[in-house]
Design a protein around this motif. Sequence first.
Motif, PDB file in Angstrom:
ATOM      1  N   MET A   1       0.820  -1.217  -0.116  1.00 33.12           N
ATOM      2  CA  MET A   1      -0.007  -0.202   0.037  1.00 33.12           C
ATOM      3  C   MET A   1       0.789   1.146   0.054  1.00 33.12           C
ATOM      4  SD  MET A   1      -2.939  -1.173  -0.156  1.00 33.12           S
ATOM      5  CE  MET A   1      -4.251   0.026   0.404  1.00 33.12           C
ATOM      6  N   ILE A   2       0.405   2.146  -0.648  1.00 28.79           N
ATOM      7  CA  ILE A   2       0.926   3.632  -0.671  1.00 28.79           C
ATOM      8  C   ILE A   2       0.364   4.378   0.106  1.00 28.79           C
ATOM      9  CG2 ILE A   2       1.847   5.406  -2.460  1.00 28.79           C
ATOM     10  CD1 ILE A   2       1.715   3.690  -4.553  1.00 28.79           C
ATOM     11  N   ASP A   3       0.963   4.620   1.183  1.00 25.73           N
ATOM     12  CA  ASP A   3       0.117   5.344   2.554  1.00 25.73           C
ATOM     13  C   ASP A   3       0.343   6.865   2.564  1.00 25.73           C
ATOM     14  OD1 ASP A   3      -1.158   5.858   4.782  1.00 25.73           O
ATOM     15  OD2 ASP A   3      -0.411   4.440   5.706  1.00 25.73           O
ATOM     16  N   PHE A   4      -0.582   7.590   1.967  1.00 23.55           N
ATOM     17  CA  PHE A   4      -0.419   9.109   2.023  1.00 23.55           C
ATOM     18  C   PHE A   4      -1.362   9.664   3.150  1.00 23.55           C
ATOM     19  CE2 PHE A   4       0.404   8.394  -2.615  1.00 23.55           C
ATOM     20  CZ  PHE A   4       1.466   9.291  -2.655  1.00 23.55           C
ATOM     21  N   ARG A   5      -1.829   8.793   3.990  1.00 27.79           N
ATOM     22  CA  ARG A   5      -2.927   9.378   5.071  1.00 27.79           C
ATOM     23  C   ARG A   5      -2.421  10.492   5.966  1.00 27.79           C
ATOM     24  NH1 ARG A   5      -4.437   4.190   8.357  1.00 27.79           N
ATOM     25  NH2 ARG A   5      -2.360   3.854   7.698  1.00 27.79           N
ATOM     26  N   SER A   6      -1.013  10.357   6.299  1.00 30.31           N
ATOM     27  CA  SER A   6      -0.161  11.421   7.289  1.00 30.31           C
ATOM     28  C   SER A   6       1.189  10.990   7.219  1.00 30.31           C
ATOM     29  CB  SER A   6      -0.934  11.197   8.557  1.00 30.31           C
ATOM     30  OG  SER A   6      -0.034  12.179   9.515  1.00 30.31           O
ATOM     31  N   ASP A   7       1.914  12.048   7.430  1.00 24.77           N
ATOM     32  CA  ASP A   7       3.425  11.865   7.777  1.00 24.77           C
ATOM     33  C   ASP A   7       3.575  11.346   9.012  1.00 24.77           C
ATOM     34  OD1 ASP A   7       2.568  14.233   8.856  1.00 24.77           O
ATOM     35  OD2 ASP A   7       4.113  15.561   7.503  1.00 24.77           O
ATOM     36  N   THR A   8       2.837  11.223   9.859  1.00 29.60           N
ATOM     37  CA  THR A   8       2.792  10.379  10.945  1.00 29.60           C
ATOM     38  C   THR A   8       3.215   8.900  10.890  1.00 29.60           C
ATOM     39  OG1 THR A   8       0.419  10.126  11.400  1.00 29.60           O
ATOM     40  CG2 THR A   8       1.508  11.960  12.215  1.00 29.60           C
ATOM     41  N   VAL A   9       2.801   8.307   9.733  1.00 28.86           N
ATOM     42  CA  VAL A   9       3.005   7.149   9.511  1.00 28.86           C
ATOM     43  C   VAL A   9       4.551   6.421   9.133  1.00 28.86           C
ATOM     44  CG1 VAL A   9       0.756   6.661   8.698  1.00 28.86           C
ATOM     45  CG2 VAL A   9       2.484   7.064   7.074  1.00 28.86           C
ATOM     46  N   THR A  10       5.548   7.462   9.223  1.00 39.04           N
ATOM     47  CA  THR A  10       6.764   7.173   8.967  1.00 39.04           C
ATOM     48  C   THR A  10       7.199   6.163   9.882  1.00 39.04           C
ATOM     49  OG1 THR A  10       7.391   9.066  10.010  1.00 39.04           O
ATOM     50  CG2 THR A  10       6.939   9.475   7.681  1.00 39.04           C
ATOM     51  N   LYS A  11       8.250   5.183   9.082  1.00 35.20           N
ATOM     52  CA  LYS A  11       9.157   4.379   9.828  1.00 35.20           C
ATOM     53  C   LYS A  11      10.465   4.846  10.128  1.00 35.20           C
ATOM     54  CE  LYS A  11       5.705   1.131  10.046  1.00 35.20           C
ATOM     55  NZ  LYS A  11       4.653   1.912   9.040  1.00 35.20           N
ATOM     56  N   PRO A  12      11.041   4.519  11.300  1.00 32.12           N
ATOM     57  CA  PRO A  12      12.587   4.893  11.467  1.00 32.12           C
ATOM     58  C   PRO A  12      13.437   4.311  10.378  1.00 32.12           C
ATOM     59  CG  PRO A  12      11.544   4.141  13.471  1.00 32.12           C
ATOM     60  CD  PRO A  12      10.828   3.712  12.570  1.00 32.12           C
ATOM     61  N   THR A  13      14.456   4.908   9.860  1.00 33.48           N
ATOM     62  CA  THR A  13      15.351   4.447   9.067  1.00 33.48           C
ATOM     63  C   THR A  13      16.326   3.644   9.395  1.00 33.48           C
ATOM     64  OG1 THR A  13      16.755   6.349   9.140  1.00 33.48           O
ATOM     65  CG2 THR A  13      15.245   6.506   7.543  1.00 33.48           C
ATOM     66  N   ALA A  14      16.998   2.626   8.800  1.00 33.87           N
ATOM     67  CA  ALA A  14      17.941   1.930   9.324  1.00 33.87           C
ATOM     68  C   ALA A  14      19.005   2.585  10.510  1.00 33.87           C
ATOM     69  CB  ALA A  14      18.802   0.964   8.363  1.00 33.87           C
ATOM     70  N   PRO A  15      19.603   3.725   9.874  1.00 30.12           N
ATOM     71  CA  PRO A  15      20.749   4.486  10.515  1.00 30.12           C
ATOM     72  C   PRO A  15      19.871   4.965  11.935  1.00 30.12           C
ATOM     73  CG  PRO A  15      21.019   5.178   8.193  1.00 30.12           C
ATOM     74  CD  PRO A  15      19.516   4.092   8.477  1.00 30.12           C
ATOM     75  N   MET A  16      18.624   5.334  11.850  1.00 29.68           N
ATOM     76  CA  MET A  16      18.034   5.714  12.849  1.00 29.68           C
ATOM     77  C   MET A  16      17.742   4.808  13.885  1.00 29.68           C
ATOM     78  SD  MET A  16      14.171   7.739  13.250  1.00 29.68           S
ATOM     79  CE  MET A  16      14.808   9.170  12.524  1.00 29.68           C
ATOM     80  N   LEU A  17      17.444   3.656  13.586  1.00 28.15           N
ATOM     81  CA  LEU A  17      17.265   2.564  14.516  1.00 28.15           C
ATOM     82  C   LEU A  17      18.759   2.192  15.295  1.00 28.15           C
ATOM     83  CD1 LEU A  17      14.917   0.207  12.381  1.00 28.15           C
ATOM     84  CD2 LEU A  17      14.500   1.308  14.636  1.00 28.15           C
ATOM     85  N   ALA A  18      19.730   2.242  14.175  1.00 27.34           N
ATOM     86  CA  ALA A  18      20.981   2.023  14.701  1.00 27.34           C
ATOM     87  C   ALA A  18      21.375   3.093  15.700  1.00 27.34           C
ATOM     88  CB  ALA A  18      22.073   2.041  13.923  1.00 27.34           C
ATOM     89  N   ALA A  19      21.219   4.147  15.746  1.00 27.83           N
ATOM     90  CA  ALA A  19      21.240   5.271  16.660  1.00 27.83           C
ATOM     91  C   ALA A  19      20.470   5.054  18.047  1.00 27.83           C
ATOM     92  CB  ALA A  19      21.177   6.712  16.040  1.00 27.83           C
ATOM     93  N   LEU A 202       9.992  14.404   9.668  1.00 26.20           N
ATOM     94  CA  LEU A 202      11.310  14.283  10.057  1.00 26.20           C
ATOM     95  C   LEU A 202      11.383  12.721  10.397  1.00 26.20           C
ATOM     96  CD1 LEU A 202      12.123  17.333  12.320  1.00 26.20           C
ATOM     97  CD2 LEU A 202      12.548  17.048  10.012  1.00 26.20           C
ATOM     98  N   GLY A 203      10.507  12.056  10.567  1.00 29.21           N
ATOM     99  CA  GLY A 203      10.539  10.675  10.813  1.00 29.21           C
ATOM    100  C   GLY A 203      11.060   9.982  11.984  1.00 29.21           C
ATOM    101  N   ALA A 204      11.057  10.637  13.213  1.00 28.46           N
ATOM    102  CA  ALA A 204      11.177  10.019  14.253  1.00 28.46           C
ATOM    103  C   ALA A 204      10.182   9.329  14.746  1.00 28.46           C
ATOM    104  CB  ALA A 204      11.643  10.948  15.317  1.00 28.46           C
ATOM    105  N   PRO A 205      10.069   7.985  15.500  1.00 28.05           N
ATOM    106  CA  PRO A 205       8.958   7.133  15.811  1.00 28.05           C
ATOM    107  C   PRO A 205       7.995   7.911  16.861  1.00 28.05           C
ATOM    108  CG  PRO A 205      11.195   6.179  16.911  1.00 28.05           C
ATOM    109  CD  PRO A 205      11.330   7.383  16.020  1.00 28.05           C
TER     110      PRO A 205
END
Length: 338
Positions: A1-19, A202-205
């Motif tokens: 699914m292509i989710d345009f409902r909100s920018d709240t649905v973003t997932k952490p990127t791999a580098p963010m998860l590592a941090a 900005l993509g933070a969880p």
Amino acid sequence: MIDFRSDTVTKPTAPMLAAMHAAPVGDDVFGEDPSINELEQYSAELFGMESALFCPSGTMTNQIAIRCHTQPGDEVICDALSHVYLYEGGGIASNSGASVQLLQGNFGRLTADQVVAAINNKDDVHRPLSRLVSLENTANRGGGTCYDFNDIQLIKAVCLNNNLSLHLDGARLFNAIVAKKESPEQYGKTFDSISVCLSKGLGAPVGSVLLGTKDFIKKARRTRKVFGGGMRQAGYLAAGALYALRHQVTRLEQDHAHAALIVEALKKKDFVGMIPPVETNIILFEVKGRFTAKELVGILANKGILTIAMSPTQVRIVTHLDITEEMVKQTIREIESL
């Protein structure tokens, strides 16, 4: 699914998860979480403000700010479409015992003249005391529109002349800063308090920061405790937010470019009516003729594209870091096929 409902649905990127995985943590209620302390210091310095407070949500940072700026019976001046009024569960009344003066702005943006006209006579015992002006940038229900900073400065002058505090709901503030080529310091010099959400574009969880003077944030920290917002080893969350601030601000330009491409496709369709100026990552468009907003949302969902009906006649599309160039092309193809 292509989710345009909100920018709240973003997932952490791999580098963010590592941090986040590598974050040192402690008990934040004791002031001992080094990652939260670093985020708060970095955020305050970024905006040139004295202090900051990390909270679970932007609703909490907004509501804490309103509580700290007002007394029960005071009045908050804001746009009728503002998030603090429409989407925070009646928090202004419930949390602060304050009333609101609702203004009809230009796609969610107020003018200094409107604010002046809305200020109550402090000697009239029949009227609540005007105490706080709350602005929203970008304006969500205005379609992601941005203030002209000169207009903000004019509103600030009104606040200074009338002993009013000025708060900014900056849920998508960095979208405005990037789109208008501004700086965080401009905002820090102008507002008495700023709420910045880190879990949207900005993509933070999780999380938002509230900015202000040291005395204001000291009061806000106590209010956060009253609201049940004291956190313990939340440095894992703060590390994701800090990564977002350091690495994922300039990329917001890509989201804005994707939104611009989609809106051009929408403009060519007979079932699309008025569209507020698309300056950032939000497209809020009127649906008319062949479809209702609900019907169009359903049709797009069947094609693998998630959107949201913001009213019986309006649909919203929000681009974000999890939307790729190919997803945008696919979305445009599906719109063109309708």
